[in-house]
Motif scaffolding. Structure first.
Motif, PDB file in Angstrom:
ATOM      1  N   GLU A 107      -0.226  -2.471  -0.490  1.00  0.00           N
ATOM      2  CA  GLU A 107       0.998  -2.891  -1.332  1.00  0.00           C
ATOM      3  C   GLU A 107       2.221  -1.822  -0.725  1.00  0.00           C
ATOM      4  O   GLU A 107       3.309  -2.332  -0.580  1.00  0.00           O
ATOM      5  CB  GLU A 107       0.886  -3.431  -2.571  1.00  0.00           C
ATOM      6  CG  GLU A 107       0.078  -4.670  -2.849  1.00  0.00           C
ATOM      7  CD  GLU A 107      -0.348  -4.885  -4.198  1.00  0.00           C
ATOM      8  OE1 GLU A 107      -0.734  -5.961  -4.548  1.00  0.00           O
ATOM      9  OE2 GLU A 107      -0.377  -3.853  -4.916  1.00  0.00           O
ATOM     10  N   ARG A 108       1.772  -0.644  -1.085  1.00  0.00           N
ATOM     11  CA  ARG A 108       2.736   0.485  -1.076  1.00  0.00           C
ATOM     12  C   ARG A 108       3.429   0.610   0.405  1.00  0.00           C
ATOM     13  O   ARG A 108       4.615   0.549   0.486  1.00  0.00           O
ATOM     14  CB  ARG A 108       2.161   1.748  -1.739  1.00  0.00           C
ATOM     15  CG  ARG A 108       3.037   2.847  -1.501  1.00  0.00           C
ATOM     16  CD  ARG A 108       2.282   3.986  -2.004  1.00  0.00           C
ATOM     17  NE  ARG A 108       1.777   3.926  -3.363  1.00  0.00           N
ATOM     18  CZ  ARG A 108       1.111   4.887  -4.146  1.00  0.00           C
ATOM     19  NH1 ARG A 108       1.019   6.137  -3.647  1.00  0.00           N
ATOM     20  NH2 ARG A 108       0.612   4.816  -5.223  1.00  0.00           N
ATOM     21  N   ASP A 109       2.348   0.580   1.218  1.00  0.00           N
ATOM     22  CA  ASP A 109       2.782   0.566   2.554  1.00  0.00           C
ATOM     23  C   ASP A 109       3.667  -0.439   2.825  1.00  0.00           C
ATOM     24  O   ASP A 109       4.718  -0.266   3.685  1.00  0.00           O
ATOM     25  CB  ASP A 109       1.739   0.635   3.566  1.00  0.00           C
ATOM     26  CG  ASP A 109       1.879   0.689   4.832  1.00  0.00           C
ATOM     27  OD1 ASP A 109       2.473   1.816   5.315  1.00  0.00           O
ATOM     28  OD2 ASP A 109       1.814  -0.182   5.850  1.00  0.00           O
ATOM     29  N   ALA A 110       3.543  -1.666   2.551  1.00  0.00           N
ATOM     30  CA  ALA A 110       4.319  -2.688   3.045  1.00  0.00           C
ATOM     31  C   ALA A 110       5.616  -2.773   2.165  1.00  0.00           C
ATOM     32  O   ALA A 110       6.817  -3.122   2.653  1.00  0.00           O
ATOM     33  CB  ALA A 110       3.530  -4.298   2.435  1.00  0.00           C
ATOM     34  N   PHE A 111       5.584  -2.372   0.934  1.00  0.00           N
ATOM     35  CA  PHE A 111       6.933  -2.163   0.095  1.00  0.00           C
ATOM     36  C   PHE A 111       7.691  -1.177   0.868  1.00  0.00           C
ATOM     37  O   PHE A 111       9.090  -1.470   0.951  1.00  0.00           O
ATOM     38  CB  PHE A 111       6.343  -1.732  -1.154  1.00  0.00           C
ATOM     39  CG  PHE A 111       7.771  -1.382  -1.981  1.00  0.00           C
ATOM     40  CD1 PHE A 111       8.521  -2.452  -2.601  1.00  0.00           C
ATOM     41  CD2 PHE A 111       8.007  -0.005  -2.490  1.00  0.00           C
ATOM     42  CE1 PHE A 111       9.722  -2.071  -3.422  1.00  0.00           C
ATOM     43  CE2 PHE A 111       9.105   0.216  -3.136  1.00  0.00           C
ATOM     44  CZ  PHE A 111       9.902  -0.844  -3.847  1.00  0.00           C
ATOM     45  N   LEU A 112       7.171  -0.052   1.346  1.00  0.00           N
ATOM     46  CA  LEU A 112       8.123   1.108   1.601  1.00  0.00           C
ATOM     47  C   LEU A 112       8.727   0.636   3.155  1.00  0.00           C
ATOM     48  O   LEU A 112       9.502   1.166   3.723  1.00  0.00           O
ATOM     49  CB  LEU A 112       7.476   2.465   1.749  1.00  0.00           C
ATOM     50  CG  LEU A 112       7.117   3.010   0.555  1.00  0.00           C
ATOM     51  CD1 LEU A 112       6.251   4.215   0.627  1.00  0.00           C
ATOM     52  CD2 LEU A 112       8.338   3.033  -0.277  1.00  0.00           C
ATOM     53  N   LYS A 113       8.030  -0.495   3.817  1.00  0.00           N
ATOM     54  CA  LYS A 113       8.667  -0.797   5.124  1.00  0.00           C
ATOM     55  C   LYS A 113       9.550  -2.066   5.065  1.00  0.00           C
ATOM     56  O   LYS A 113      10.580  -2.191   5.758  1.00  0.00           O
ATOM     57  CB  LYS A 113       7.465  -1.358   6.086  1.00  0.00           C
ATOM     58  CG  LYS A 113       6.623   0.086   6.474  1.00  0.00           C
ATOM     59  CD  LYS A 113       5.461  -0.546   7.369  1.00  0.00           C
ATOM     60  CE  LYS A 113       4.609   0.665   7.838  1.00  0.00           C
ATOM     61  NZ  LYS A 113       3.503   0.132   8.511  1.00  0.00           N
ATOM     62  N   SER A 115      10.501  -3.653   1.600  1.00  0.00           N
ATOM     63  CA  SER A 115      11.169  -3.890   0.196  1.00  0.00           C
ATOM     64  C   SER A 115      10.416  -5.120  -0.501  1.00  0.00           C
ATOM     65  O   SER A 115      10.810  -5.475  -1.521  1.00  0.00           O
ATOM     66  CB  SER A 115      12.804  -4.117   0.252  1.00  0.00           C
ATOM     67  OG  SER A 115      13.147  -3.041   1.063  1.00  0.00           O
ATOM     68  N   GLN A 116       9.245  -5.432   0.019  1.00  0.00           N
ATOM     69  CA  GLN A 116       8.609  -6.525  -0.618  1.00  0.00           C
ATOM     70  C   GLN A 116       7.291  -6.344  -1.108  1.00  0.00           C
ATOM     71  O   GLN A 116       6.623  -5.294  -0.835  1.00  0.00           O
ATOM     72  CB  GLN A 116       8.236  -7.592   0.548  1.00  0.00           C
ATOM     73  CG  GLN A 116       9.453  -8.353   1.432  1.00  0.00           C
ATOM     74  CD  GLN A 116       9.020  -9.257   2.334  1.00  0.00           C
ATOM     75  OE1 GLN A 116       7.889  -9.659   2.345  1.00  0.00           O
ATOM     76  NE2 GLN A 116      10.077  -9.604   3.096  1.00  0.00           N
ATOM     77  N   LEU A 172      13.272  -5.168  -6.214  1.00  0.00           N
ATOM     78  CA  LEU A 172      12.496  -4.638  -5.359  1.00  0.00           C
ATOM     79  C   LEU A 172      13.129  -3.849  -4.316  1.00  0.00           C
ATOM     80  O   LEU A 172      12.984  -2.716  -3.814  1.00  0.00           O
ATOM     81  CB  LEU A 172      11.536  -5.610  -4.602  1.00  0.00           C
ATOM     82  CG  LEU A 172      10.675  -6.135  -5.796  1.00  0.00           C
ATOM     83  CD1 LEU A 172       9.652  -7.274  -4.937  1.00  0.00           C
ATOM     84  CD2 LEU A 172       9.691  -5.046  -6.343  1.00  0.00           C
ATOM     85  N   ARG A 173      14.298  -4.408  -3.642  1.00  0.00           N
ATOM     86  CA  ARG A 173      14.983  -3.980  -2.572  1.00  0.00           C
ATOM     87  C   ARG A 173      15.974  -2.686  -3.040  1.00  0.00           C
ATOM     88  O   ARG A 173      15.586  -1.597  -2.551  1.00  0.00           O
ATOM     89  CB  ARG A 173      16.102  -4.954  -2.072  1.00  0.00           C
ATOM     90  CG  ARG A 173      17.010  -4.517  -1.016  1.00  0.00           C
ATOM     91  CD  ARG A 173      18.196  -5.356  -0.568  1.00  0.00           C
ATOM     92  NE  ARG A 173      18.939  -5.565  -1.696  1.00  0.00           N
ATOM     93  CZ  ARG A 173      19.897  -4.745  -2.105  1.00  0.00           C
ATOM     94  NH1 ARG A 173      20.211  -3.594  -1.500  1.00  0.00           N
ATOM     95  NH2 ARG A 173      20.841  -4.900  -3.094  1.00  0.00           N
ATOM     96  N   VAL A 174      16.383  -2.605  -4.066  1.00  0.00           N
ATOM     97  CA  VAL A 174      17.051  -1.397  -4.694  1.00  0.00           C
ATOM     98  C   VAL A 174      16.130  -0.143  -5.157  1.00  0.00           C
ATOM     99  O   VAL A 174      16.470   0.795  -4.715  1.00  0.00           O
ATOM    100  CB  VAL A 174      17.861  -1.801  -5.909  1.00  0.00           C
ATOM    101  CG1 VAL A 174      18.485  -0.239  -6.627  1.00  0.00           C
ATOM    102  CG2 VAL A 174      18.814  -2.888  -5.707  1.00  0.00           C
ATOM    103  N   MET A 175      14.963  -0.619  -5.664  1.00  0.00           N
ATOM    104  CA  MET A 175      13.955   0.332  -5.928  1.00  0.00           C
ATOM    105  C   MET A 175      13.506   1.215  -4.819  1.00  0.00           C
ATOM    106  O   MET A 175      13.044   2.293  -4.868  1.00  0.00           O
ATOM    107  CB  MET A 175      12.726  -0.437  -6.696  1.00  0.00           C
ATOM    108  CG  MET A 175      13.422  -0.582  -8.158  1.00  0.00           C
ATOM    109  SD  MET A 175      14.164   0.597  -9.167  1.00  0.00           S
ATOM    110  CE  MET A 175      15.819   0.303  -9.077  1.00  0.00           C
ATOM    111  N   ARG A 176      13.200   0.340  -3.696  1.00  0.00           N
ATOM    112  CA  ARG A 176      12.935   1.067  -2.500  1.00  0.00           C
ATOM    113  C   ARG A 176      13.787   2.010  -2.133  1.00  0.00           C
ATOM    114  O   ARG A 176      13.447   3.317  -1.790  1.00  0.00           O
ATOM    115  CB  ARG A 176      12.704   0.056  -1.424  1.00  0.00           C
ATOM    116  CG  ARG A 176      12.232   0.516   0.090  1.00  0.00           C
ATOM    117  CD  ARG A 176      12.598  -0.347   1.301  1.00  0.00           C
ATOM    118  NE  ARG A 176      12.069   0.337   2.290  1.00  0.00           N
ATOM    119  CZ  ARG A 176      12.542  -0.277   3.651  1.00  0.00           C
ATOM    120  NH1 ARG A 176      13.184  -1.528   3.770  1.00  0.00           N
ATOM    121  NH2 ARG A 176      12.287   0.372   4.796  1.00  0.00           N
TER     122      ARG A 176
END
Length: 466
Positions: A107-113, A115-116, A172-176
């Motif tokens: 999940e972390r890898d997907a989020f940092l790529k 924002s989801q 989520l977008r902003v937190m990334r």
């Protein structure tokens, strides 16, 4: 320590403008306009055949970045405001770290790529604040800051039942971005360069602060010392911004305000460079909401609540020079009142300034994407662009400088705070060579940490360039 004292159209039109101000049109930059930069642009793969389409792509991308910048502020307001809820304030950087720490490796890898992330991973404290904000949006509270964000929510998310999920996705977008800036880029070997790259892709923020006026004041002081008899009648401020909700340390002691135009008018008059009676200051912003705010201010002069963004503490001490500047700020354009607090608010410097009508009449708001457009009107004696140039990549910066040079009168002055080495070469090519710089120290920091401040650069347009 450098202190960023940091301003595309939304999908809906801004409210109708009640003041009678004729629209001064802008015009799109052309290949012919960039003749002095052709070799540089061609080296980057931009040619005459593809220039117009490239400019159009940038303009559309900037429109999306304005939308994202507004929503960035909405998220920061949701997390930090104490006006619409008694729930504990959430510091954005800590929230970003807690979110990332809660994700598993995939999940972390997907989020940092992308924002989801699963919406279920969003902390309960954030969900409660989002719910409280949406409740306030549907209520009748007339607080000016909340009213601004109510208009933004209604325009951007017109379907009520979709707002909660939509705001969660924006969170989520902003937190990334916040996580990458605070916990990845700043700690990487490339440090400042990595942070700069993030800013060139993020939403276009309207952030502004009282401290930014000090930098411009020092720059204008340099201009005055170089030419004591200089008189300034036409000024362009690019990206004046609007104080909505910064990434951290939100203060809600007054309505949202665009400080820079008033600080510039005050400095010009105080330094003897201008008189309000024959001064025209065009505050040009890419965000239509900012432009509308400025146009209202011309008709209804505001009472500014000026509060320093920096808070003095045991570790942080304002310089005497900045204290003196803040004490004088507003005296040339309005009625000043330090109030019952004696000019202090929990470590912040504070005062109010009721703007006089003649100063307000000197101000005019205008819409401008300075990367792709230039105002089609008489040239300016002074152009100011602080805290906006870091948002542009190198090619965008070249186009913006071409537009600035075109809007500046011969021997006109350009003030900015962009430290990128490319600036020196590009401005020299455009007949806008560097002349002077000044370092502004706003506060000192204990423990051997570098002081809080910034630098201002002064360029002057040569007589032979148009």
């Amino acid at each position: 320590m450098a202190l960023c004292l940091c301003g595309l159209l939304l999908s809906v039109p801004p409210p109708a403008i009640t003041s009678a101000q004729p629209r001064r049109p802008s015009k799109r930059i052309t290949w012919a306009d960039t003749a002095l930069l052709h070799s540089r642009l061609e080296a980057k793969g931009i040619t005459s055949a593809g220039f117009a389409s490239y400019v159009e792509r940038v303009h559309l991308a900037n429109a999306q970045r304005v939308r994202e910048g507004d929503l960035d502020h909405l998220v920061f307001y949701t997390l930090q405001s104490t006006h619409f809820t008694p729930l504990p304030v959430i510091e954005p950087a800590l929230s970003a770290r807690a979110l990332v720490d809660s994700l598993d490796a995939q999940e972390r890898d997907a989020f940092l790529k992308t924002s989801q992330a699963p919406l279920s991973r969003i902390p309960a404290s954030v969900r409660l604040r989002v719910a409280a904000l949406l409740h306030a949006v549907d209520a009748s509270d007339r607080d000016p800051r909340l009213a601004y964000f109510r208009g933004l929510v209604n325009a951007t998310f017109p379907v009520r039942r979709q707002r909660d999920a939509a705001l969660m996705r924006e969170y989520l977008r902003v937190m990334r971005f916040v996580y990458e800036k605070e916990f990845v880029a700043q700690r990487s070997p490339r440090g400042a360069d990595a942070v700069a790259e993030l800013y060139r892709a993020r939403g276009l923020s309207t952030d502004t602060a009282v401290e930014a006026g000090y930098l411009v004041y020092l720059g204008l002081g340099v201009a005055k010392s170089l030419e004591p008899d200089r008189r300034v009648r036409r000024v362009l401020i690019v990206g004046p911004g609007l104080d909505l909700a910064p990434r951290t340390a939100l203060l809600e002691v007054g309505p949202p305000e665009s400080y820079q135009p008033w600080a510039v008018i005050d400095a010009l008059v105080a330094l003897g460079l201008a008189r309000t009676g024959d001064l025209e200051v065009v505050a040009a912003d890419i965000n239509p909401r900012v432009v509308e705010h400025l146009r209202r201010a011309r008709v209804a002069p505001p009472t500014l609540s000026l509060v320093s963004e920096i808070r003095e503490s045991e570790a942080i001490t304002f310089t005497e020079e900045f204290r003196d500047y803040f004490a004088r700020l507003g005296n040339a354009i309005g009625d000043v009142d330090a109030g019952a607090t004696g000019g202090r608010l929990d470590g912040h410097l504070r005062k109010t300034v009721r703007i006089h009508p003649p100063a307000a009449r000197a101000l005019r708001g205008a819409a401008l994407d300075v990367v792709t457009e230039r105002l089609d009107e008489a040239p300016f004696d002074l152009v100011i662009a602080t805290n906006i140039l870091p948002y542009f990549d190198d090619m965008e910066l070249m186009l913006a400088m071409s537009n600035v040079a075109a809007m500046l009168a011969p021997e006109g002055v350009f003030l900015h705070n962009e430290a990128r080495p490319l600036m020196q070469d590009v401005t020299a090519s455009l007949g806008l060579p560097f002349e002077q710089s000044r370092r502004a120290i706003i506060a000192t920091v204990g423990g051997g940490v570098a002081p809080l401040g910034d630098s201002v650069w002064l360029h002057r347009k040569t007589k032979s360039r148009r």
